[in-house]
Design a protein around this motif. Structure first.
Motif, PDB file in Angstrom:
ATOM      1  N   MET A 174       0.844  -1.202   0.000  1.00  0.00           N
ATOM      2  CA  MET A 174       0.000   0.000   0.000  1.00  0.00           C
ATOM      3  C   MET A 174       0.881   1.253   0.000  1.00  0.00           C
ATOM      4  SD  MET A 174      -2.895   1.461  -0.083  1.00  0.00           S
ATOM      5  CE  MET A 174      -4.423   0.694   0.379  1.00  0.00           C
ATOM      6  N   GLU A 175       1.952   1.221   0.775  1.00  0.00           N
ATOM      7  CA  GLU A 175       2.847   2.382   0.827  1.00  0.00           C
ATOM      8  C   GLU A 175       3.487   2.641  -0.528  1.00  0.00           C
ATOM      9  OE1 GLU A 175       5.684   2.100   3.983  1.00  0.00           O
ATOM     10  OE2 GLU A 175       4.230   2.914   5.412  1.00  0.00           O
ATOM     11  N   LYS A 196       0.939   4.159  -2.825  1.00  0.00           N
ATOM     12  CA  LYS A 196       0.685   5.561  -2.506  1.00  0.00           C
ATOM     13  C   LYS A 196       1.860   6.436  -2.901  1.00  0.00           C
ATOM     14  CE  LYS A 196      -2.817   5.425   1.041  1.00  0.00           C
ATOM     15  NZ  LYS A 196      -3.130   5.514   2.470  1.00  0.00           N
ATOM     16  N   ASN A 254      -4.275   6.676  -5.403  1.00  0.00           N
ATOM     17  CA  ASN A 254      -5.130   6.905  -4.248  1.00  0.00           C
ATOM     18  C   ASN A 254      -5.577   5.554  -3.698  1.00  0.00           C
ATOM     19  OD1 ASN A 254      -7.296   6.009  -5.819  1.00  0.00           O
ATOM     20  ND2 ASN A 254      -7.770   8.081  -6.519  1.00  0.00           N
ATOM     21  N   TYR A 255      -6.355   5.602  -2.609  1.00  0.00           N
ATOM     22  CA  TYR A 255      -6.722   4.355  -1.920  1.00  0.00           C
ATOM     23  C   TYR A 255      -7.437   3.375  -2.851  1.00  0.00           C
ATOM     24  CZ  TYR A 255      -8.813   1.295   1.603  1.00  0.00           C
ATOM     25  OH  TYR A 255      -9.206   0.205   2.339  1.00  0.00           O
ATOM     26  N   ALA A 269      -5.117   1.879  -5.454  1.00  0.00           N
ATOM     27  CA  ALA A 269      -4.181   0.940  -4.839  1.00  0.00           C
ATOM     28  C   ALA A 269      -4.882  -0.376  -4.507  1.00  0.00           C
ATOM     29  CB  ALA A 269      -3.574   1.550  -3.583  1.00  0.00           C
ATOM     30  N   ASN A 273       6.574  12.662   1.667  1.00  0.00           N
ATOM     31  CA  ASN A 273       5.497  12.287   0.733  1.00  0.00           C
ATOM     32  C   ASN A 273       4.253  11.793   1.479  1.00  0.00           C
ATOM     33  OD1 ASN A 273       6.389   9.819   1.562  1.00  0.00           O
ATOM     34  ND2 ASN A 273       6.722   8.986  -0.472  1.00  0.00           N
ATOM     35  N   LEU A 282       3.648   9.591   3.759  1.00  0.00           N
ATOM     36  CA  LEU A 282       3.421   8.238   4.261  1.00  0.00           C
ATOM     37  C   LEU A 282       3.257   8.306   5.774  1.00  0.00           C
ATOM     38  CD1 LEU A 282       5.823   5.998   2.148  1.00  0.00           C
ATOM     39  CD2 LEU A 282       3.365   6.245   1.966  1.00  0.00           C
ATOM     40  N   GLN A 305      -2.072  15.081  -5.045  1.00  0.00           N
ATOM     41  CA  GLN A 305      -1.626  13.904  -5.771  1.00  0.00           C
ATOM     42  C   GLN A 305      -0.513  14.261  -6.760  1.00  0.00           C
ATOM     43  OE1 GLN A 305      -4.662  11.737  -7.887  1.00  0.00           O
ATOM     44  NE2 GLN A 305      -3.592   9.815  -7.601  1.00  0.00           N
ATOM     45  N   ARG A 323       2.642  14.696  -4.861  1.00  0.00           N
ATOM     46  CA  ARG A 323       3.192  13.394  -4.465  1.00  0.00           C
ATOM     47  C   ARG A 323       3.874  12.707  -5.625  1.00  0.00           C
ATOM     48  NH1 ARG A 323      -0.663  10.205  -0.267  1.00  0.00           N
ATOM     49  NH2 ARG A 323       1.138   8.923   0.123  1.00  0.00           N
ATOM     50  N   CYS A 324       3.322  12.916  -6.818  1.00  0.00           N
ATOM     51  CA  CYS A 324       3.936  12.310  -8.003  1.00  0.00           C
ATOM     52  C   CYS A 324       5.297  12.924  -8.300  1.00  0.00           C
ATOM     53  CB  CYS A 324       3.019  12.450  -9.213  1.00  0.00           C
ATOM     54  SG  CYS A 324       1.513  11.496  -9.069  1.00  0.00           S
TER      55      CYS A 324
END
Lengths: 221, 269
Positions: free
Chosen positions: A121-122, A125, A130-131, A134, B67, B69, B102, B105-106
């Motif tokens: 999952m990490e 992401k 997105n959730y 994933a 990022n 996490l 998003q 993050r990319c």
């Protein structure tokens, strides 16, 4: 030996048994995914609703659930609206077995999802997914191989549990041979039924073994 | 160096902001445990920054906060001068639009200690999946680019294998290619060689060096002091949730000023 009427009765009984088991496993898998996602969701409402669902349908006898749908619901409907409706036992069996297997499959699917390494999952992401993306592309596909054995198990259990429908006026395989046995006083009919159950479960076992190997191909070094 | 064709690094990224990452007063707590206390640093375009320090000093957590996490408890994080996260007491102060977040993050590619390749996908699909799902990239162009990246990390011939059949070093190089497929502007490495057998470390460091030479902005948490000396423009030494010392590799690794840095380096060199 069996005469032609008896043979056809046994075939029809087998078809009913198979139909209920297959409908239940298909609907159970689809709704099971939804309930499983609810169980692992951080949303409190989704979480407690799905918990409650599993709690109820795993915690009460399947036979009770069958009676609820077949006998209690029409009476509730009558009391509420003053009108009756035609109850089709087959539809009731489909609904009950689907509701019940949804609860079991939800737990199987939830456990499979939670068994996937958190790093997956990490990584998804970190790559910008997105959730939902994933889950769809990374996590759930990895559960397939792990789901085959327990779903096979569930399907075999279902196939045998369908014999409960004899209580709501359906002639499944077991009820058909029981009727023959008591009408003729001959126990051999039970052996026919046992042979058919074994034949069906053997096919399922072989199919599921093959599927497990096929879906796990990426794990072979 | 400028004349060789840049393959690993996206060709369009020589313009834009000069400060790629800016971290302001960042704190991070896990319950009562304070893992990061008031961290401040900046990373410039094309800079290679190595973060060293003892286990539990918060260096991996710092990287993972960039990022998201992990979410920071307090402070601000900017990526290319754009606010990415601003929080106070574990609550978000400025909400960032999900799409923009998003995108930000990319911009950050990440390589993990345990590779975290997707085991159910072939090597090629591991590289292709994120652009396909996130950017809706289609068809031959993205496959072509993926094969190019795999060639650069020396694994084009493994494109159709599953990750389980690769060595650790090969898996980590695939992970680098996978991150690069999103054309990140900054690469984060979280102890990329710590899970590798000693004889496989070199090939991964080699790929990272190549990336550094092509001008990629990189933040690397590492225990490879020799590599940090050779490749880093700047070394940050962290201990107990704070930045103790930072400077050029010469300053921090060869002539450390702080006692804590000296004793750490003495232990591992």
């Amino acid at each position: 030996m069996l005469n032609s009427t008896q043979s056809w009765a046994i075939v029809n009984g087998t078809v009913i048994t198979l139909e209920i088991a297959l409908v239940a496993i298909v609907f159970g898998a689809v709704f099971g995914v939804i309930v499983a996602l609810g169980r692992i969701s951080k949303n409190k409402i989704a979480n407690s609703l799905s918990w409650f669902y599993v709690w109820f349908f795993r915690g009460t006898p399947l036979l009770l659930q069958l009676f609820m749908i077949f006998y209690a619901v029409p009476i509730m409907y009558l009391n509420a609206t003053g009108t009756t409706f035609e109850v089709d036992p087959m539809v009731c069996a489909f609904i009950t077995f689907s509701l019940n297997s949804t609860a079991y499959l939800a737990e199987i699917i939830r456990a499979a999802i939670e068994s996937i390494d958190h790093g997956q999952m990490e990584a998804a992401k970190a790559l910008g997914m997105n959730y939902r993306q994933a889950m769809q592309k990374i996590i759930i596909p990895q559960t397939f191989k792990r789901l085959v054995a327990p779903i096979g198990n569930e399907l075999i259990m279902l196939l045998k549990d369908t014999s409960l429908v004899s209580t709501i006026a359906l002639f499944d395989l077991l009820r058909t041979v029981k009727t023959m046995a008591s009408a003729t006083g001959n126990w051999v009919y039970y052996l026919y039924a046992a042979a058919i159950y074994l034949f069906l479960t053997t096919i399922l076992q072989v199919i599921f073994d093959k599927m497990e190997v096929k879906l796990g191909v990426y794990e072979k070094r | 160096m400028e004349t060789t064709e840049k393959v690993l690094v996206d060709k369009n990224q020589t313009q834009g902001a000069d400060t790629m990452v800016k971290v302001v007063n960042v704190k991070k707590c896990f319950g009562d445990l304070e893992v990061l206390r008031n961290i401040n640093f900046e990373v410039k375009r094309g800079e290679v920054v190595c973060i060293i320090g003892p286990s539990g000093s918060g260096k991996s957590t710092m990287l993972r906060c960039l990022n998201q996490l992990e979410r920071i408890t307090d402070g601000e994080i900017y990526i290319e001068d754009e606010l990415m996260d601003k929080r106070k007491n574990d609550k978000t102060v400025t909400r960032i639009d999900a799409d923009r977040l998003q995108n930000l993050r990319c911009d950050l590619g990440m390589v993990f200690q345990n590779f975290n390749l997707f085991p159910h996908l072939t090597v090629l699909d591991n590289v292709v999946i994120a652009p396909t799902v996130v950017r809706k990239a289609k068809g031959d162009a993205i496959r072509q680019r993926a094969l190019e990246l795999l060639e650069m990390v020396g694994l084009k011939d493994k494109a159709n294998e599953y990750p389980v059949r690769l060595s650790g070093g090969q898996q980590q190089r695939v992970a680098i290619a996978r991150a690069l497929a999103m054309d990140p502007r900054i690469m984060l490495f979280d102890e990329p060689t710590s899970a590798l057998d000693p004889e496989l470390v070199g090939e991964v460091l080699g790929t990272m060096k190549q990336l550094a030479n092509e001008g990629m902005t990189m933040i690397i948490v590492t225990h490879e002091i020799g590599f940090a000396r050779e490749v880093a423009d700047r070394v940050i030494f962290m201990d107990d949730g704070v930045i103790c010392e930072e400077g050029t590799p010469d300053q921090v690794i060869l002539h450390p000023q702080e006692e804590r840095t000296k004793s750490f380096l003495n232990k591992i060199l």
